[in-house]
Design an enzyme around this catalytic site. Structure first.
Site, PDB file in Angstrom:
ATOM      1  N   GLN A 155       0.846  -1.196   0.000  1.00  0.00           N
ATOM      2  CA  GLN A 155       0.000   0.000   0.000  1.00  0.00           C
ATOM      3  C   GLN A 155       0.875   1.237   0.000  1.00  0.00           C
ATOM      4  O   GLN A 155       1.824   1.346   0.773  1.00  0.00           O
ATOM      5  CB  GLN A 155      -0.923   0.029   1.218  1.00  0.00           C
ATOM      6  CG  GLN A 155      -1.928   1.181   1.160  1.00  0.00           C
ATOM      7  CD  GLN A 155      -2.823   1.254   2.380  1.00  0.00           C
ATOM      8  OE1 GLN A 155      -2.387   1.666   3.451  1.00  0.00           O
ATOM      9  NE2 GLN A 155      -4.087   0.859   2.226  1.00  0.00           N
ATOM     10  N   ARG A 183      -8.762  -3.927  12.837  1.00  0.00           N
ATOM     11  CA  ARG A 183      -8.608  -3.983  14.306  1.00  0.00           C
ATOM     12  C   ARG A 183      -9.007  -5.327  14.883  1.00  0.00           C
ATOM     13  O   ARG A 183      -8.473  -5.750  15.918  1.00  0.00           O
ATOM     14  CB  ARG A 183      -9.427  -2.868  14.959  1.00  0.00           C
ATOM     15  CG  ARG A 183      -8.820  -1.487  14.811  1.00  0.00           C
ATOM     16  CD  ARG A 183      -9.618  -0.466  15.600  1.00  0.00           C
ATOM     17  NE  ARG A 183     -10.990  -0.366  15.117  1.00  0.00           N
ATOM     18  CZ  ARG A 183     -11.982   0.200  15.807  1.00  0.00           C
ATOM     19  NH1 ARG A 183     -11.764   0.660  17.021  1.00  0.00           N
ATOM     20  NH2 ARG A 183     -13.200   0.285  15.295  1.00  0.00           N
ATOM     21  N   GLY A 193     -14.623  -2.524   8.283  1.00  0.00           N
ATOM     22  CA  GLY A 193     -15.113  -1.839   9.466  1.00  0.00           C
ATOM     23  C   GLY A 193     -15.799  -2.746  10.460  1.00  0.00           C
ATOM     24  O   GLY A 193     -16.864  -3.295  10.178  1.00  0.00           O
ATOM     25  N   ASP A 194     -15.188  -2.942  11.633  1.00  0.00           N
ATOM     26  CA  ASP A 194     -15.807  -3.618  12.779  1.00  0.00           C
ATOM     27  C   ASP A 194     -16.089  -5.100  12.567  1.00  0.00           C
ATOM     28  O   ASP A 194     -16.964  -5.658  13.238  1.00  0.00           O
ATOM     29  CB  ASP A 194     -17.115  -2.919  13.175  1.00  0.00           C
ATOM     30  CG  ASP A 194     -16.915  -1.454  13.541  1.00  0.00           C
ATOM     31  OD1 ASP A 194     -15.765  -1.064  13.794  1.00  0.00           O
ATOM     32  OD2 ASP A 194     -17.910  -0.704  13.543  1.00  0.00           O
ATOM     33  N   CYS A 206      -6.606   7.480   4.531  1.00  0.00           N
ATOM     34  CA  CYS A 206      -5.883   7.627   5.801  1.00  0.00           C
ATOM     35  C   CYS A 206      -6.318   8.912   6.500  1.00  0.00           C
ATOM     36  O   CYS A 206      -6.283   9.997   5.913  1.00  0.00           O
ATOM     37  CB  CYS A 206      -4.379   7.644   5.553  1.00  0.00           C
ATOM     38  SG  CYS A 206      -3.405   7.837   7.067  1.00  0.00           S
TER      39      CYS A 206
END
Length: 688
Positions: free
Chosen positions: A395, A554, A529-530, A426
């Site tokens: 990336q 995450r 996401g999540d 970002c």
């Protein structure tokens, strides 16, 4: 080991804590509500529904502050002066009594160093042994893998080397994409050419346009005076391919090497291609990298890029006008478990660990295009690839089409990658202030130019990563998604938050679904996401079948075994011993990557601690009343099923250091640690 763990974990045990009666009435009421509240009430407040038998009163505020003061570097009072890298390097050298010459450490022969008395390292073996720290318990990671340790006397596991004395046979280097020193010198001297990128930029008129627009942004006072001259010089600049004036002079905070005349560098490039089979950057043997490129289908294109005749073909307008999809190599993200590019923690050892645990696609940490074009070795190290990463991308992040396209051409020429991802999401201020990352969301024309130029000059697939918008409530990707495929991108990853949100609130997956359904058929859309359990993965795939895959970020930092859970479709109630074994694997991979000498051990310890600053947020399945855990749940004060589990869930940096000492020995004198990342760990109540 259990005795040691019990001794270290004694501070985190809840038994014997102060009774609720000793607390203030206000705190007692708050504590009582946690004990009496139902699971539904706790979840409404974004609190984890821990089983009552594992709850304990939180430590007193004074005790918590004293503990933090003991284990963390002082962050209040005197502000420490920021030191340059040269100062820090000199201080590290002065602190270490003796730095043994690496060549002598390997051979144990004081006469083996070719620099003799001019060597900047010490040649006194006996003095080095006298001040060397004690060996770490365990086996040398290189010896354990059947290799001969290259660190010799400097290895912190030197005592285990005698078991394979005289055995020089070892495995080949399993890492590729090493930075070629010749390429670095050309970048340092500003003598690297980017023929394909500059030809495409010239055909689109972007070289002159970038020069004019950035000059206006740099100095508003000169805009009126020189506006006419800039407009007149645009065509001249395009025709001359900016050979007379480097573009870097016109772009703020961006240093871009300008192209030289073709005749100066082309013989050097041809010479490189002739012995490429034996001197491919990143491999001492040459043969391995060639085999790896053939495995991934890259060998033909790499040789063509370096061939003089192919460069001439690239310069022709007919080649540039080919449909973008006709030139692309196929890459399929559908239903593959994609580990997100993660700054700092998403290093090569961590990616190796995730591959072992079931990840299919890995991507290197984000690298800045300007740093790559300046030849910074630390930035090129982010492109390193392990042989186990069979589907691997890098990336990059940049502000302008010329900067990004030149970096893309250089990476395609020097590295073996399966795709190149351009970061346009970002949220970090340092990146956004340079008009990169999520700042590009406000400039769709520039987004188009970056993708169009980059995708047209290489056969390696180009992907992009975006957020929903820059400002919350002003989503704009849905208006661009139908065109992104026509720009030349193979895939787009959409993080369901705006730049303004950072990591607060929940990701907007409904918006991701809407964008996915509006995308063209030739564009793969990946949601992000999540994602924190296999149920999250299944829900997103079932709610939107058009979605190619989900990127896990995450969730992998907190529990990297999420890839195993998704593939096996189960909630893994992992024990503390199993988690410790995962940490041991990371340490072994880290020592093989950064080295088993003192410097390598401390580097491994640093990245282990950075990772532990995320893993403590994991709540074991067996402790929850409601499963699975959500990524934004804040746990009340609780304890684990054994001392090691309690130690692993501690919020104290001192306890993270104790875990590192179990694996890497005692920390050096005066050691301190503060996590680099301080993002929103949990959703806040005021965010809804």
């Amino acid at each position: 080991m259990s005795d040691v763990v019990a001794e270290l974990a004694v501070d985190t045990s809840c038994e014997g804590d102060a009774k609720p009666a000793a607390q203030s009435p206000e705190k007692s009421a708050k504590q009582f509500s946690v004990y009496e509240a139902t699971s539904e009430e706790l979840i409404e407040r974004s609190m984890a529904p821990i089983k009552k038998e594992f709850l304990c009163p939180p430590p007193s505020r004074a005790g918590k502050q004293n503990e933090a003061a003991d284990v963390k570097a002082p962050q209040s009072g005197l502000v420490l002066e920021k030191k340059s890298k040269r100062q820090l390097k000199r201080e590290r050298r002065e602190k270490s009594a003796i730095n043994l010459c690496p060549q002598i450490a390997r051979t144990e022969d004081v006469n083996s160093c070719q620099y003799k008395e001019k060597c900047r390292f010490n040649h006194d073996i006996e003095a080095f042994k006298a001040q060397k720290p004690d060996d770490i318990e365990g086996q040398c990671p290189f010896v354990a893998s059947g290799m001969k340790c290259a660190y010799g006397l400097s290895c912190r596991f030197f005592g285990t080397h005698k078991d394979i004395a005289g055995n020089s046979a070892g495995e080949e280097n399993s890492e590729i994409n090493f930075f070629n020193k010749d390429t670095q010198r050309l970048l340092w001297k500003n003598k690297m050419t980017f023929i394909k990128a500059d030809a495409k930029l010239k055909s689109l008129g972007l070289l002159g346009h970038a020069k004019k627009s950035n000059a206006a942004e740099e100095n508003n006072a000169e805009k009126t005076q020189n506006g006419a001259n800039d407009a007149q010089s645009t065509d001249v600049a395009v025709d001359s391919a900016v050979s007379s004036e480097p573009l870097s002079e016109m772009i703020e905070d961006v240093e871009i090497p300008g192209p030289l005349e073709t005749a100066e560098v082309r013989p050097m490039k041809k010479a490189k291609s002739e012995d490429k089979e034996t001197s491919k950057p990143g491999d001492v043997n040459g043969v391995k990298v060639e085999e790896e490129t053939e495995k991934n289908g890259h060998s033909t294109s790499k040789s063509e890029v370096e061939d003089e005749d192919s460069i001439k073909i690239v310069e022709t307008d007919a080649s540039l006008k080919l449909h973008l999809r006709e030139k692309k190599k196929l890459i399929d993200f559908r239903d593959k478990l994609y580990l997100a590019p993660l700054t700092t923690v998403g290093n090569l050892p961590f990616r190796r660990l995730c591959k072992v645990l079931g990840a299919d696609v890995t991507c290197g940490e984000m690298a800045m295009c300007t740093n790559l074009l300046q030849g910074q070795a630390s930035e090129w190290a982010l492109l390193r690839r392990h042989s186990s990463e069979d589907m691997f991308g890098v990336q990059i992040c940049g502000s302008f089409p010329d900067t990004v396209s030149r970096a893309v051409e250089l990476i395609d020429r020097e590295c073996t990658v399966d795709f190149i991802d351009i970061n346009m999401g970002c949220p970090i201020d340092m990146v956004v202030n340079k008009s990169a990352g999520s700042a590009l969301l406000n400039k769709p024309t520039r987004m188009k130019n970056i993708v169009e130029v980059s995708s047209s000059i290489v056969e390696t697939p180009i992907t992009i990563k975006v957020r929903t918008a820059f400002f919350e409530g002003k989503n704009r990707i849905d208006s661009l998604i139908s065109d992104i495929g026509n720009w030349g991108a193979t895939a787009v990853t959409i993080h369901g938050r705006s730049r303004q949100q950072r990591y607060s609130k929940s990701a907007d997956w409904d918006y991701i679904y809407r964008c996915t359904k509006n995308a063209s058929s030739n564009l793969q859309v990946i949601g992000n996401g999540d994602v924190y359990s296999y149920l999250d993965w299944n829900k997103h795939k079932s709610d939107c079948p058009e979605l190619s895959s989900c990127m896990i970020a995450r969730g992998a930092l907190i529990k990297p075994w999420i890839f195993t859970e998704i593939k096996e479709q189960r909630h893994w109630d992992i024990t503390s011993g199993e988690r410790l074994n995962i940490l041991k694997d990371f340490v072994r991979f880290g020592l093989q990557h950064w080295g088993s000498d003192t410097k390598g051990v401390e580097t491994t310890r640093h990245f282990l601690l950075e990772w532990l600053s995320y893993t403590f947020r994991y709540i074991p399945v067996g402790l929850l009343d409601v499963i699975p855990q959500q990524i934004n749940w804040r746990p009340p004060s609780y304890f684990g099923r054994d001392d090691l589990e309690t130690l692993m869930m501690s919020e104290s940096a001192g306890d993270w250091v104790r875990i590192s000492e179990l694996l890497l020995g005692k920390v050096p004198e005066g050691f301190t640690f503060a996590p680099k990342h301080k993002s929103n760990a949990y959703d806040r109540a005021e965010n809804g």
